[in-house]
Design a protein around this motif. Structure first.
Motif, PDB file in Angstrom:
ATOM      1  N   LYS A 139       0.847  -1.193   0.000  1.00  0.00           N
ATOM      2  CA  LYS A 139       0.000   0.000   0.000  1.00  0.00           C
ATOM      3  C   LYS A 139       0.882   1.241   0.000  1.00  0.00           C
ATOM      4  N   ASN A 161      -9.539   3.521  -5.399  1.00  0.00           N
ATOM      5  CA  ASN A 161     -10.122   3.233  -4.086  1.00  0.00           C
ATOM      6  C   ASN A 161      -9.265   3.819  -2.960  1.00  0.00           C
ATOM      7  N   THR A 162      -8.853   5.062  -3.137  1.00  0.00           N
ATOM      8  CA  THR A 162      -7.899   5.706  -2.234  1.00  0.00           C
ATOM      9  C   THR A 162      -8.572   6.281  -0.993  1.00  0.00           C
ATOM     10  N   SER A 163      -7.864   6.209   0.132  1.00  0.00           N
ATOM     11  CA  SER A 163      -8.283   6.894   1.357  1.00  0.00           C
ATOM     12  C   SER A 163      -7.520   8.216   1.448  1.00  0.00           C
ATOM     13  N   TYR A 164      -8.168   9.235   2.014  1.00  0.00           N
ATOM     14  CA  TYR A 164      -7.534  10.541   2.164  1.00  0.00           C
ATOM     15  C   TYR A 164      -7.599  10.976   3.623  1.00  0.00           C
ATOM     16  N   GLY A 200     -10.789  12.109   7.977  1.00  0.00           N
ATOM     17  CA  GLY A 200     -10.430  10.921   7.218  1.00  0.00           C
ATOM     18  C   GLY A 200     -11.531  10.570   6.240  1.00  0.00           C
ATOM     19  N   TYR A 202     -12.544   7.583   3.748  1.00  0.00           N
ATOM     20  CA  TYR A 202     -12.196   6.205   3.430  1.00  0.00           C
ATOM     21  C   TYR A 202     -13.240   5.601   2.499  1.00  0.00           C
TER      22      TYR A 202
END
Length: 204
Positions: A139, A161-164, A200, A202
């Motif tokens: 990752k 499918n990114t989390s920020y 966050g 997600y």
């Protein structure tokens, strides 16, 4: 890497990416290598004392690749070195996958890269590999001041499918970039957060 050929192939891959630049010719790129004594020594050094990243990354440990600015003084030198390391990491993941076919038995690798936008070819290379990293149980974690600094990777991240994580007090441009995903949160919610806190985002 496990052998001299793999080491040479990895370096060739890194250099090939850099030599495709539209702005700086092949001769100039090679001159960059020759002018930096550390890069020249790296090219001439044998591989007998090399570590095998494909083994080390499976040991659930912290591995730090340090590139002091006093050694890599100009952007082209940093770009060459970071592209080399990035391609070496990807090759090591492939070697590990062939050694351990069962994905559930591979240690998850978190690759943390700070301000990758400063090395354009490295960003391009990782962008091209984003769709592959999950199957190699890796990752990437990318940090930057503004999302729009990621010239090559920005759109691919949206599709991956990114989390920020948006840190409190960040510029409104970051909010605008993810406005639809953050709804019903508004820009003021982010700007008025307590210091050292964050939002966050997600994927479901």
């Amino acid at each position: 890497m496990p052998d001299d050929k793999a080491h040479a192939d990895t370096l060739l891959l890194a250099l090939t990416s850099l030599l495709k630049s539209e702005h700086i010719g092949i001769v100039n790129r090679l001159n960059v290598l020759k002018k930096n004594v550390f890069l020249e020594l790296m090219l001439k050094k044998d591989t007998t004392k090399n570590i095998d990243l494909s083994i080390e990354m499976h040991k659930n440990q912290l591995i730090i690749i340090r590139m002091p600015e006093v050694i890599f003084l100009i952007p082209e030198e940093r770009d060459i070195a970071t592209t080399y390391w990035m391609s070496k990491v990807m090759l090591s993941l492939q070697v590990r996958a062939s050694r351990i076919p069962d994905r559930s038995k591979r240690t998850k690798v978190n690759l943390v890269v700070d301000e990758i936008y400063e090395v354009a070819h490295t960003e391009q290379y990782l962008t091209f590999k984003l769709y592959q990293v999950a199957k190699f149980v890796m990752k990437p974690i990318i940090s930057c001041h503004y999302i729009n600094q990621l010239t090559h990777m920005r759109q691919e991240l949206r599709n991956a499918n990114t989390s920020y994580i948006l840190v409190a007090g960040r510029d409104k441009d970051n909010f605008k970039e993810l406005k639809e995903e953050l709804y019903p949160i508004v820009a003021e919610d982010l700007m008025n957060r307590i210091s050292y806190t964050s939002f966050g985002l997600y994927p479901l």
